[in-house]
Design a protein around this motif. Structure first.
Motif, mmCIF file in Angstrom:
data_model
loop_
_atom_site.group_PDB
_atom_site.id
_atom_site.type_symbol
_atom_site.label_atom_id
_atom_site.label_comp_id
_atom_site.label_asym_id
_atom_site.label_seq_id
_atom_site.Cartn_x
_atom_site.Cartn_y
_atom_site.Cartn_z
ATOM 1 N N SER A 134 0.845 -1.193 0.000
ATOM 2 C CA SER A 134 0.000 0.000 0.000
ATOM 3 C C SER A 134 0.883 1.247 0.000
ATOM 4 C CB SER A 134 -0.893 0.015 1.238
ATOM 5 O OG SER A 134 -0.091 0.169 2.414
ATOM 6 N N ARG A 135 0.276 2.389 -0.218
ATOM 7 C CA ARG A 135 1.026 3.647 -0.208
ATOM 8 C C ARG A 135 1.710 3.839 1.143
ATOM 9 N NH1 ARG A 135 0.473 9.034 1.187
ATOM 10 N NH2 ARG A 135 1.400 10.511 -0.300
ATOM 11 N N GLU A 136 0.992 3.553 2.225
ATOM 12 C CA GLU A 136 1.544 3.722 3.567
ATOM 13 C C GLU A 136 2.726 2.782 3.796
ATOM 14 O OE1 GLU A 136 -1.667 3.307 2.841
ATOM 15 O OE2 GLU A 136 -2.261 5.403 3.159
ATOM 16 N N GLN A 137 2.616 1.545 3.287
ATOM 17 C CA GLN A 137 3.706 0.578 3.443
ATOM 18 C C GLN A 137 4.940 0.996 2.642
ATOM 19 O OE1 GLN A 137 1.479 -2.928 2.257
ATOM 20 N NE2 GLN A 137 1.445 -3.699 4.358
ATOM 21 N N VAL A 138 4.721 1.515 1.438
ATOM 22 C CA VAL A 138 5.847 1.981 0.625
ATOM 23 C C VAL A 138 6.592 3.110 1.332
ATOM 24 C CG1 VAL A 138 6.491 3.210 -1.503
ATOM 25 C CG2 VAL A 138 4.889 1.285 -1.600
ATOM 26 N N LEU A 139 5.838 4.077 1.862
ATOM 27 C CA LEU A 139 6.464 5.201 2.557
ATOM 28 C C LEU A 139 7.214 4.742 3.799
ATOM 29 C CD1 LEU A 139 3.638 7.889 2.220
ATOM 30 C CD2 LEU A 139 5.764 7.716 0.908
ATOM 31 N N ALA A 140 6.629 3.778 4.521
ATOM 32 C CA ALA A 140 7.295 3.245 5.711
ATOM 33 C C ALA A 140 8.582 2.521 5.328
ATOM 34 C CB ALA A 140 6.347 2.296 6.449
ATOM 35 N N LEU A 141 8.541 1.773 4.233
ATOM 36 C CA LEU A 141 9.720 1.034 3.764
ATOM 37 C C LEU A 141 10.836 1.989 3.354
ATOM 38 C CD1 LEU A 141 10.944 -1.744 2.907
ATOM 39 C CD2 LEU A 141 9.942 -1.343 0.645
#
Length: 317
Positions: A134-141
């Motif tokens: 997800s967008r949130e997971q990409v940013l966290a990564l």
């Protein structure tokens, strides 16, 4: 002096007898040489070698040495042993593809009268679920690597590259500095089967590629991504570091890898207005099967795009 038909026929039969004496090791050597002449990747050649070595070991256990002695039942028994040893359907199908290429080569070259692979079908595989971030997971990564360090910034740019272009891991690891065409904003890569293609990248990624290149400095290799010692970056290193980043980012239900980053690019390309045809070109896919797979995977996203861009809807609104 011209030979008459009887003499020609005798020579043909003698050649055929010699061919029929071909053993597996000699046949494998000839086949691998023929594959190298096609300029296939090292991974593809290694896959052929692995399959054929396993198949040869199976044949030797059953006292089969000559290739012309291999029958369809031998192949079926080999496949069954792989299944019983716990190999998955995709793995077994890889063996079948490789054996099919091997025996087709021998048959077309005149070393076999019959091809034992003609009656062999691939196993039915479960439909793959291509999981994306997800967008949130990409940013966290992307927030995990320490961009103040050379290794951290390199890995950050490497992940950005795949998220922006959908390159395969091997493609991202193997392109050279000169393969980047800055003005056109494309990178030249060699995909499966050594097929060349130009893959576009964004202006945002271009900034980071240039910054990494400056940080990278001069080395003895022209490969773009390198270690702190100036050597080409290795597959295993990247895989392990990206997997570790996924754990540190506390990402659940998605295995964080270069594959998942590639699929995340594909899904977001569709969400942002791209189409399946251009997506397939960017990803280096020719197979209709893959087009169908992506269409099914992104059906909800494609439907949303249709609602936004429907010609009929635009006529009345």
């Amino acid at each position: 002096m011209q030979l008459n038909y009887k003499e020609k026929r005798k020579l043909i039969l003698e050649m055929r007898e010699e061919k029929e004496e071909l053993d597996m090791q000699s046949a494998i050597s000839m086949f691998i040489k023929s594959r190298k002449l096609k300029n296939l990747t090292e991974n593809t050649t290694a896959s052929y070698t692995q399959t054929l070595n396993k198949f040869t070991a199976f044949l030797e256990e059953n006292e089969i040495i000559k290739v012309n002695k291999v029958i369809v039942e031998d192949v079926q028994e080999f496949i069954q042993t792989r299944i019983e040893e716990g190999n998955s359907a995709p793995t077994v199908n890889k063996y079948i593809r490789n054996l099919r290429a091997f025996f087709s080569f021998l048959w077309s070259s005149g070393y076999l009268i019959e091809n034992p692979m003609e009656a062999i079908d691939k196993l039915v595989e479960e439909k793959r679920i291509l999981r994306t971030l997800s967008r949130e997971q990409v940013l966290a990564l992307l927030d995990v690597p320490d961009r103040a360090t050379p290794v951290g910034y390199r890995n950050y740019v490497f992940m950005l590259l795949i998220l922006d272009t959908g390159l395969r891991l091997e493609e991202a690891l193997s392109f050279n500095i000169d393969d980047i065409h800055w003005k056109e904003q494309v990178v030249q890569v060699f995909g499966k089967g050594r097929k060349e293609r130009l893959v576009p990248f964004s202006a945002t990624l271009a900034v980071h590629l240039r910054e990494y290149l400056e940080l990278r400095g001069e080395t003895d290799t022209s490969i773009f991504f390198v270690t702190i010692d100036g050597l080409p970056l290795k597959r295993r290193t990247v895989q392990e570091e990206i997997s570790d980043y996924g754990q540190l980012a506390k990402i659940k239900r998605v295995r964080v890898s270069c594959h998942s980053l590639r699929f995340t690019f594909a899904r977001n390309y569709i969400i942002n207005g791209g189409d399946i045809v251009s997506l397939m070109s960017i990803l280096g896919h020719k197979s209709l099967h893959m087009a169908q797979l992506y269409s099914e995977m992104f059906q909800a996203d494609i439907s949303k795009q249709h609602n936004r861009f429907s010609p009929v809807h635009s006529f009345f609104n």
